[in-house]
Design an enzyme around this catalytic site. Structure first.
Site, mmCIF file in Angstrom:
data_model
loop_
_atom_site.group_PDB
_atom_site.id
_atom_site.type_symbol
_atom_site.label_atom_id
_atom_site.label_comp_id
_atom_site.label_asym_id
_atom_site.label_seq_id
_atom_site.Cartn_x
_atom_site.Cartn_y
_atom_site.Cartn_z
ATOM 1 N N HIS A 1 25.408 26.867 56.871
ATOM 2 C CA HIS A 1 26.684 26.437 56.295
ATOM 3 C C HIS A 1 27.528 25.874 57.438
ATOM 4 O O HIS A 1 28.566 26.412 57.796
ATOM 5 C CB HIS A 1 27.374 27.592 55.567
ATOM 6 C CG HIS A 1 28.417 27.161 54.562
ATOM 7 N ND1 HIS A 1 28.372 27.520 53.231
ATOM 8 C CD2 HIS A 1 29.536 26.406 54.710
ATOM 9 C CE1 HIS A 1 29.422 27.014 52.602
ATOM 10 N NE2 HIS A 1 30.154 26.330 53.474
ATOM 11 N N ARG B 1 26.565 35.291 47.464
ATOM 12 C CA ARG B 1 26.068 34.203 48.291
ATOM 13 C C ARG B 1 26.843 34.199 49.602
ATOM 14 O O ARG B 1 28.065 34.024 49.611
ATOM 15 C CB ARG B 1 26.251 32.869 47.559
ATOM 16 C CG ARG B 1 25.920 31.698 48.439
ATOM 17 C CD ARG B 1 26.087 30.329 47.772
ATOM 18 N NE ARG B 1 25.844 29.339 48.793
ATOM 19 C CZ ARG B 1 26.675 28.343 49.112
ATOM 20 N NH1 ARG B 1 27.774 28.141 48.416
ATOM 21 N NH2 ARG B 1 26.392 27.532 50.094
ATOM 22 N N TYR C 1 33.812 20.914 42.221
ATOM 23 C CA TYR C 1 35.182 21.420 42.123
ATOM 24 C C TYR C 1 36.109 20.596 41.236
ATOM 25 O O TYR C 1 37.029 21.120 40.648
ATOM 26 C CB TYR C 1 35.828 21.447 43.522
ATOM 27 C CG TYR C 1 35.307 22.530 44.433
ATOM 28 C CD1 TYR C 1 34.148 22.356 45.171
ATOM 29 C CD2 TYR C 1 35.976 23.741 44.559
ATOM 30 C CE1 TYR C 1 33.666 23.348 46.012
ATOM 31 C CE2 TYR C 1 35.509 24.745 45.396
ATOM 32 C CZ TYR C 1 34.352 24.548 46.118
ATOM 33 O OH TYR C 1 33.891 25.542 46.942
ATOM 34 N N ASP D 1 37.908 32.178 65.000
ATOM 35 C CA ASP D 1 37.605 33.212 66.006
ATOM 36 C C ASP D 1 37.603 34.620 65.397
ATOM 37 O O ASP D 1 36.771 35.448 65.748
ATOM 38 C CB ASP D 1 38.633 33.184 67.149
ATOM 39 C CG ASP D 1 38.436 31.997 68.090
ATOM 40 O OD1 ASP D 1 37.532 31.171 67.828
ATOM 41 O OD2 ASP D 1 39.193 31.894 69.080
ATOM 42 N N GLU E 1 25.693 21.648 51.289
ATOM 43 C CA GLU E 1 26.417 20.380 51.250
ATOM 44 C C GLU E 1 26.119 19.442 52.408
ATOM 45 O O GLU E 1 27.026 19.088 53.187
ATOM 46 C CB GLU E 1 27.929 20.621 51.198
ATOM 47 C CG GLU E 1 28.385 21.396 49.982
ATOM 48 C CD GLU E 1 29.901 21.387 49.819
ATOM 49 O OE1 GLU E 1 30.600 20.839 50.679
ATOM 50 O OE2 GLU E 1 30.371 21.926 48.795
ATOM 51 N N HIS F 1 37.880 24.894 69.789
ATOM 52 C CA HIS F 1 38.389 25.350 71.087
ATOM 53 C C HIS F 1 38.750 24.161 71.971
ATOM 54 O O HIS F 1 39.776 24.166 72.657
ATOM 55 C CB HIS F 1 37.355 26.250 71.785
ATOM 56 C CG HIS F 1 37.168 27.581 71.108
ATOM 57 N ND1 HIS F 1 36.044 28.357 71.266
ATOM 58 C CD2 HIS F 1 37.971 28.263 70.258
ATOM 59 C CE1 HIS F 1 36.165 29.468 70.540
ATOM 60 N NE2 HIS F 1 37.332 29.427 69.923
ATOM 61 N N ASN G 1 27.322 22.420 44.051
ATOM 62 C CA ASN G 1 28.712 22.801 44.332
ATOM 63 C C ASN G 1 29.601 21.742 43.701
ATOM 64 O O ASN G 1 29.398 20.549 43.958
ATOM 65 C CB ASN G 1 29.005 22.803 45.838
ATOM 66 C CG ASN G 1 28.188 23.824 46.619
ATOM 67 O OD1 ASN G 1 27.297 24.477 46.076
ATOM 68 N ND2 ASN G 1 28.492 23.951 47.900
ATOM 69 N N GLU H 1 28.925 26.887 44.156
ATOM 70 C CA GLU H 1 30.359 26.905 44.484
ATOM 71 C C GLU H 1 31.161 26.211 43.408
ATOM 72 O O GLU H 1 30.765 25.145 42.937
ATOM 73 C CB GLU H 1 30.655 26.163 45.808
ATOM 74 C CG GLU H 1 30.354 26.937 47.037
ATOM 75 C CD GLU H 1 30.750 26.189 48.305
ATOM 76 O OE1 GLU H 1 31.737 25.425 48.292
ATOM 77 O OE2 GLU H 1 30.053 26.365 49.309
HETATM 78 C C1 GBH Z 1 33.064 23.280 49.984
HETATM 79 O O1 GBH Z 1 33.197 21.922 50.255
HETATM 80 C C2 GBH Z 1 32.510 24.017 51.186
HETATM 81 O O2 GBH Z 1 31.130 24.293 51.028
HETATM 82 C C3 GBH Z 1 33.232 25.298 51.502
HETATM 83 O O3 GBH Z 1 32.870 25.730 52.778
HETATM 84 C C4 GBH Z 1 34.717 25.071 51.357
HETATM 85 O O4 GBH Z 1 35.467 26.173 51.772
HETATM 86 C C5 GBH Z 1 34.994 24.775 49.910
HETATM 87 O O5 GBH Z 1 34.272 23.669 49.475
HETATM 88 C C6 GBH Z 1 36.448 24.475 49.593
HETATM 89 O O6 GBH Z 1 36.855 23.284 50.196
HETATM 90 O O7 GBH Z 1 40.713 17.368 53.343
HETATM 91 O O8 GBH Z 1 41.353 15.813 51.635
HETATM 92 O O9 GBH Z 1 39.935 15.076 53.450
HETATM 93 C C7 GBH Z 1 33.672 21.128 49.165
HETATM 94 C C8 GBH Z 1 33.633 19.645 49.510
HETATM 95 C C9 GBH Z 1 34.407 18.100 51.154
HETATM 96 C C10 GBH Z 1 35.954 19.118 49.683
HETATM 97 C C11 GBH Z 1 35.534 17.773 52.126
HETATM 98 C C12 GBH Z 1 37.078 18.792 50.627
HETATM 99 C C13 GBH Z 1 37.870 17.293 52.338
HETATM 100 C C14 GBH Z 1 38.934 16.554 51.596
HETATM 101 N N1 GBH Z 1 34.725 19.307 50.406
HETATM 102 N N2 GBH Z 1 36.781 17.587 51.394
HETATM 103 S S1 GBH Z 1 40.325 16.152 52.573
#
Ligand code: GBH
Length: 497
Positions: free
Chosen positions: A148, A103, A336, A78, A193, A65, A334, A401
């Site tokens: 979170h 979760r 990815y 929001d 995280e 905001h 978590n 995740e």
């Molecule tokens: C998770 O973070 C989160 O727990 C979740 O809330 C989120 O929605 C999900 O992943 C998907 O992102 O923008 O290029 O600077 C994962 C770890 C750390 C990955 C921050 C992305 C930012 C990279 N995240 N990172 S950048």
């Protein structure tokens, strides 16, 4: 037939058997019988109703905001998916997916608007009771993340996580959650995280609360968070476990870090990267109650060289170490993607980046998603699961995740391919490598508010129409793909070829 040939044939026959049956008699593409498959979300990313029914302001409300420019095109949470009003549709979506576990996170300031016990917001408690009850009626187990990233703004006015007193506030908040929901919630995660959200005390313009104190605020915040986690674990263990009998842990994020080359200094950099990101939290909790030696040494040395009278990384007392050591029932992970790592002097002085001394490289030759950081590297997922399994043995792993970003199309072939490949690698880790993994919640059930990327990056298994006040949920192609995997408890064999 020569003996050597026989030997070779026997060996390949053995390999073939292993491929079909894994190490434990189960087909390699099959999940263990009691494995929990489900999906994940988080309060600020889906609930909306940011100021309804007595909810207090949190640090993401406040930051976006005050500074809409920190978000994507001024977007914020929001309204988000309006799950505060549409939670019944979320439960139906989970049911259609065949999820056994959901979760979700609880918004601290929806329950305690000031962060403290002076105001307990019954409407907030009612909301989560309704959600939990509906999940259970539909045979879905709730897994609750207590935090979170949405700290009550009132506690940020006290300095937020770098202030050690936050551990006491968090403990009292946790007690309210156990008292109100612990009869039905059997899976708890204290924090999501911490490596990511403590960045909010190391820079401005991205993670809330956007406090620019790199190399100081982030370590102070981490220190409070680890203490708070340990305190809540002990509270549960001593006062609630005997009657409520659930499981409690934390979820830490770590991608696979692949060495850029095989030089000794690169392998050391890889190890440092793991220790500064994952070990910072995992070593105290899962190993010995204290920070990893390499982290301790490097931050202490740099702090001394900077002429400081104390290390920027605080120390635990002996009593705190005993309290923190072993404060988890499982290992929440978590993960990815994969990044390349190489030793490098980089970053602001002081900063965690400079202390760590590792450059992370995004390899643009690997298949991409719509998020620049998220490359599709399935083998890296198997590697990180095995790394965690061997470094922190004796703790079952729960993947809290894992997921894929695109631009929200219903025909989401990229997501299908990601889940097919990543789940196959997970199954190889379980069935071929012997990793003890007990559950998996895909990120995310819904397209939702992706923090600084706003609504531009979609992680959902279901599409949400953000242009409609109805926030209509629509299944994607990946919905039925995952529903099949969840129903059969197995991944199609083509992903193993
Ligand atoms: C998770 O973070 C989160 O727990 C979740 O809330 C989120 O929605 C999900 O992943 C998907 O992102 O923008 O290029 O600077 C994962 C770890 C750390 C990955 C921050 C992305 C930012 C990279 N995240 N990172 S950048």
């Amino acid at each position: 037939m020569a003996l050597t040939t026989l030997y070779v044939e026997l060996l390949s026959f053995a390999c073939l058997l292993a491929a079909i049956h894994g190490v434990n008699g189960r087909a390699v593409n099959q999940f263990p019988e009691d494995f929990l498959l489900g999906a994940a979300t988080a309060s600020y990313q889906i609930e909306g109703a940011w100021n309804e029914d007595g909810k207090g302001e949190n640090i993401w409300d406040h930051m976006l905001h005050e500074h809409p420019e920190y978000g994507n095109n001024g977007e914020n949470g929001d309204v988000a998916c309006d799950s505060y009003h549409k939670y019944a549709e979320d439960v139906q979506a989970l049911k259609d997916l065949g999820a056994k576990v959901y979760r979700f996170s609880i918004s601290w300031s929806r329950i305690l608007p000031t962060g403290d016990l002076d105001v307990i917001n019954q409407a907030g408690i009612d909301y989560y009771n309704n959600l939990i009850n509906l999940l259970l009626e539909n045979g879905i187990e709730p897994m609750v993340t207590m935090y979170h990233w949405d700290l009550p703004q009132a506690l940020q006015y006290l300095g937020g996580w770098p202030n050690p007193i936050l551990a006491d506030y968090f403990l009292e908040y946790a007690r309210v959650l156990f008292d109100n929901f612990g009869d039905r919630v059997k899976w708890w995660l204290t924090f999501n995280e911490p490596y990511t959200f403590t960045r909010g005390y190391a820079s401005s313009g991205s993670q809330a609360p956007s406090q620019n104190a790199p190399g100081i605020g982030d370590y102070l915040a981490a220190h409070t968070v680890i203490r708070a986690h340990g305190m809540v674990y002990r509270l549960y263990d001593e006062q609630y476990r005997p009657t409520q009998n659930g499981k409690i842990s934390i979820t830490l994020n770590c991608d696979w870090f692949e060495p850029y080359n095989d030089l000794e200094e690169t392998l050391e950099a890889q190890e440092r990267m793991f220790q500064f990101q994952l070990g910072l939290y995992a070593n105290p909790i899962y190993v010995d109650g204290d920070y990893p030696a390499v982290v301790r040494e490097r931050v202490d040395n740099n702090s001394r060289a900077e002429g400081r009278p104390r290390s920027r990384l605080p120390s635990f007392t002996e009593e705190e170490k005993r309290m923190i050591n072993g404060s988890a029932d499982f290992f929440g992970l978590n993960s990815y993607t994969t990044m390349l790592v190489i030793s490098a002097a980089l970053g602001h002085s002081p900063s965690m980046d400079l202390d760590c001394g590792v450059l992370r490289i995004i390899n643009f030759t690997w298949p991409s998603s719509s998020a620049i950081w998220l490359k599709v590297v399935p083998w890296g997922f198997r590697n990180i699961v095995n790394w965690v399994s061997s470094r922190y043995p004796n703790y079952p792993i729960f993947i809290a995740e894992n997921g894929y970003a695109d631009t929200g199309e219903l025909d989401d072939e990229g997501r299908i391919s990601y889940y097919g490949q990543y789940l196959a690698e997970l199954l190889k880790a379980i069935n071929e490598d012997g990793a003890n993994v007990i559950g998996y919640t895909a990120w995310s059930l819904l397209d939702n508010f992706e923090w600084n990327s706003g609504y531009s990056q979609k992680f959902g298994i279901y599409q949400v129409d953000f242009d409609s006040t109805e926030r209509t949920r629509t299944p994607k192609a990946s919905t039925s793909f995952l529903a099949n995997i969840y129903r059969n408890m197995s991944v199609p064999e083509e992903y193993f070829q």
